[in-house]
Enzyme design. Structure first.
Site, PDB file in Angstrom:
ATOM      1  CB  SER A 139      44.205 -62.159 -65.821  1.00 10.13           C
ATOM      2  OG  SER A 139      43.801 -63.518 -65.791  1.00 10.13           O
ATOM      3  CE1 TYR A 152      39.249 -60.880 -63.800  1.00  8.29           C
ATOM      4  CE2 TYR A 152      39.860 -63.075 -64.567  1.00  8.29           C
ATOM      5  CZ  TYR A 152      40.157 -61.929 -63.846  1.00  8.29           C
ATOM      6  OH  TYR A 152      41.358 -61.833 -63.172  1.00  8.29           O
TER       7      TYR A 152
END
Ligand code: NDP
Length: 254
Positions: A139, A152
């Protein structure tokens, strides 16, 4: 594509980017093995792909369960050419000061140890194929941080480091390591999962953004990177919607 490299395993293929990637790889001629915890979902998609003339099978698999991952790998008879590490996700958007350590642990388990588990389990077959490919779906959260990114961001940095380290360690072996780092992708479940079913909070993630990426935009990017000639390794590909210039700079028409 030889018989030994024609099989592609996709983790988290029950929704979003994983499901779209399984479709794209099936359309590109791979025999796709769809895995996720929700067996009904992967079975339905495998049946749909099979009905339209592709080769697809489904396996219920939690990538954090090492014994289950090893049993899955043993069931493949050593034939895997592509592994797409897609299973993952976010839980919460709390600041570091007040985040729940249990959420951080869960995110580390799936986004880091999940990638480690299945990559370790399939690496012998990927290497033996003579032309293996490991895709790590990290990501842009794996490359730079943002407020509230918390666990995250930590976990996706871990996934990024796995890809970077593995590429160094496998240099000389017939295995490519490709990292795809998407920015904002509007999928059905990602933000809803992050905010534990709170639709209002989930909708705010994409509020006013004209065209976030779709699952298929990312799937197409993955299929493109995987289908380069064997000597071409797309090390890291960052893909964002035009309306997003960084993790925190997003153009919204509100
Ligand atoms: P989804 O929530 O739709 O997909 C997550 C997938 O991961 C599901 O198929 C889920 O299946 C699977 N999964 C979760 N936990 C496990 C587990 N323990 N074992 C096996 N499978 C698991 O989100 P997206 O499609 O949007 O995200 C896919 C990937 O892309 C994730 O890694 C995410 O972090 C990453 N990403 C997403 C972005 C976005 O903006 N949407 C941006 C950048 C990266 P099941 O519940 O059936 O097990």
């Amino acid at each position: 594509m030889s018989a030994r490299t024609a099989t592609a395993v996709v983790t988290g293929a029950s929704s979003g980017i994983g499901a779209a990637t399984a479709r794209r790889l099936a359309e590109a001629g791979y025999r796709v093995l769809l895995t996720a915890r929700r067996e009904d979902r992967v079975e339905a998609l495998a049946a749909e792909l099979t009905a339209s003339g592709h080769e697809a099978s489904a396996y219920a698999l939690d990538v954090t369960d090492r014994a289950a991952v090893d049993a899955f790998a043993a069931s493949l008879d050593g034939e895997v050419g592509v592994l797409v590490n897609n299973a993952g996700g976010a839980l919460g958007a709390d600041p570091v000061a007040s985040a729940d350590p249990a959420d951080w642990r869960t995110m580390f388990e799936v986004n880091v140890l999940g990638v480690l588990n299945i990559t370790q389990a399939l690496l012998p077959a990927l290497t033996a194929s003579g032309d293996g490919t490991v895709v790590v779906l990290s990501s842009t959260a794996g490359l730079s941080t943002y407020e509230g990114g918390g666990g995250y961001v930590v976990a996706k940095h871990g996934a990024h480091v796995i890809a970077e380290t593995l590429r160094l360690e496998l240099c000389g072996d017939p295995v490519r390591v490709i990292e795809i780092a998407p920015g904002m992708v509007k999928t059905d479940e990602f933000a809803t999962t992050r905010f534990r079913g709170d639709q209002e909070k989930a909708a705010k993630v994409y509020a006013g953004v004209a065209e976030p990426l779709t699952a298929d935009d990312v799937a197409e990017t993955i299929a493109w990177a995987v289908s380069r000639p064997a000597h071409v390794n797309i090390d890291l590909l960052v893909v964002r919607p035009r309306a997003q210039a960084s993790n925190s700079k997003v153009h919204r028409e509100l």
